[in-house]
Design an enzyme around this catalytic site. Structure first.
Site, PDB file in Angstrom:
ATOM      1  N   ARG A  19       0.832  -1.223   0.000  1.00 57.69           N
ATOM      2  CA  ARG A  19       0.000   0.000   0.000  1.00 57.69           C
ATOM      3  C   ARG A  19       0.858   1.261   0.000  1.00 57.69           C
ATOM      4  NH1 ARG A  19      -3.642  -3.064   3.960  1.00 57.69           N
ATOM      5  NH2 ARG A  19      -1.616  -3.167   4.918  1.00 57.69           N
ATOM      6  N   MET A  20       1.813   1.330   0.930  1.00 58.73           N
ATOM      7  CA  MET A  20       2.652   2.520   1.010  1.00 58.73           C
ATOM      8  C   MET A  20       3.636   2.580  -0.160  1.00 58.73           C
ATOM      9  SD  MET A  20       1.981   4.636   3.338  1.00 58.73           S
ATOM     10  CE  MET A  20       3.504   5.557   3.165  1.00 58.73           C
ATOM     11  N   GLY A 101      10.682   3.371   6.552  1.00 55.09           N
ATOM     12  CA  GLY A 101       9.341   3.678   7.055  1.00 55.09           C
ATOM     13  C   GLY A 101       8.686   2.470   7.692  1.00 55.09           C
ATOM     14  N   HIS A 158      -5.994   1.795  14.323  1.00 57.11           N
ATOM     15  CA  HIS A 158      -5.597   1.600  12.921  1.00 57.11           C
ATOM     16  C   HIS A 158      -6.534   0.595  12.249  1.00 57.11           C
ATOM     17  CE1 HIS A 158      -1.702   3.433  14.075  1.00 57.11           C
ATOM     18  NE2 HIS A 158      -1.603   3.718  12.781  1.00 57.11           N
ATOM     19  N   LYS A 162      -3.616  -3.931   9.878  1.00 54.83           N
ATOM     20  CA  LYS A 162      -2.311  -3.563  10.455  1.00 54.83           C
ATOM     21  C   LYS A 162      -1.789  -4.702  11.323  1.00 54.83           C
ATOM     22  CE  LYS A 162       0.359   0.034  12.718  1.00 54.83           C
ATOM     23  NZ  LYS A 162       1.419  -0.025  11.701  1.00 54.83           N
TER      24      LYS A 162
END
Ligand SMILES: NC(=O)c1ccc[n+]([C@@H]2O[C@H](COP(=O)([O-])OP(=O)(O)OC[C@H]3O[C@@H](n4cnc5c(N)ncnc54)[C@H](OP(=O)(O)O)[C@@H]3O)[C@@H](O)[C@H]2O)c1
Length: 253
Positions: A19-20, A101, A158, A162
């Site tokens: 996703r990121m 990240g 979240h 997650k």
């Protein structure tokens, strides 16, 4: 360090099908300040996310991490613990700075990252949002001012997918508070469900009042653009471990 085009910041994305990762790839491909020179996904990955990146007309083909041998300014990693370890090796081969990240890193991966930081600029950024960086500073100030007379708690929420709890951001915020005040482990609560991008609230409850510091992420784009801004700051930095707070002049050091 080498750069295909001195005018642009050359990046490699690790975890590019996630996703990121795909958000960072697409944002970089659409931004003239960046050149996406390579992108890595998990070996054998068949995720739809791969297509979402590769269908962009300027996208490189996604590769296995160990196939990547180009030079770059910065490697941006949003993957998993093994992905982050692979990103360390990509950064070493690319003579690049590394922005991590990925959250919930294990001890051996953190050791590998710290080892890279002897010769490379490295940023460990469990949250690339400028708002969360400011929140960490505010939380540290509140903890130092209110001290032992206020009970501190931290609640984070979240999306259901997650994996880690508490979130990397919650751990970072807890660390900021604990430099000045007590925050017991049982006062750090995690909620998982729905499509919540990210919510964090720190509360200091004292006699006759409580004060809350809250941050709500409403779009993952926040983290994508935060990562690209941090990567631009990291390019050409001296070796060592840097934080988002450093890049925003919010660091207490
Ligand atoms: N710093 C921040 O601001 C921020 C913001 C959001 C999320 N995060 C963190 O970023 C990480 C990724 O989040 P996400 O939501 O993008 O997760 P995601 O959608 O599950 O993406 C993770 C990606 O990493 C890939 N991967 C796994 N092992 C790999 C390897 N060895 N080499 C290369 N790629 C590998 C996965 O591939 P497969 O699916 O094929 O296994 C997947 O495409 C998490 O740790 C999350 O907590 C940080």
């Amino acid at each position: 360090m080498s750069n295909q085009n001195a005018q642009t910041i050359s990046i490699i994305v690790s975890g590019a099908a996630g996703r990121m990762g795909r958000g960072v790839c697409r944002a970089a491909l659409d931004d003239d300040r960046f050149t996406l020179v390579a992108a890595a996904c998990r070996p054998g990955s068949t995720r739809r996310g791969r297509r979402a990146v590769e269908e962009h007309p300027r996208s490189p083909t996604l590769q296995n991490p160990d196939e990547i041998g180009v030079f770059a300014d910065v490697v941006i990693d949003f993957s998993t613990d093994p992905g982050a370890r692979a990103a360390v090796e990509i950064a070493r081969r690319a003579r690049a700075a590394l922005l991590v990240g990925t959250t919930a890193l294990t001890g051996p991966t953190l050791d590998a990252i710290r080892d890279l930081a002897r010769d490379h600029a490295v940023m460990i950024a469990p949250n690339t949002s400028p708002g969360v960086a400011l929140m960490a500073r505010l939380a540290a100030i509140a903890a130092s001012q209110l001290g032992e007379n206020y009970d501190c708690s931290l609640v984070e929420a979240h999306h259901a997918a997650k994996q880690d709890a508490p979130s990397g951001t919650a751990i970072r915020l807890a660390q900021a508070v604990r430099e000045h005040a007590k925050l017991p482990d049982n006062a750090v609560l995690s909620i998982r469900g729905g499509d919540v991008v990210g919510e964090h609230t720190i509360r200091f409850a004292g006699p006759g009042e409580y004060i809350q510091i809250s941050h709500t992420a409403t779009s993952r784009d926040l983290f994508v653009h935060g990562a690209l801004r941090a990567a631009a700051w990291l390019r050409g930095r001296e070796a060592g471990i840097w934080t988002i707070e450093d890049s925003l002049n919010l660091s207490a050091r």
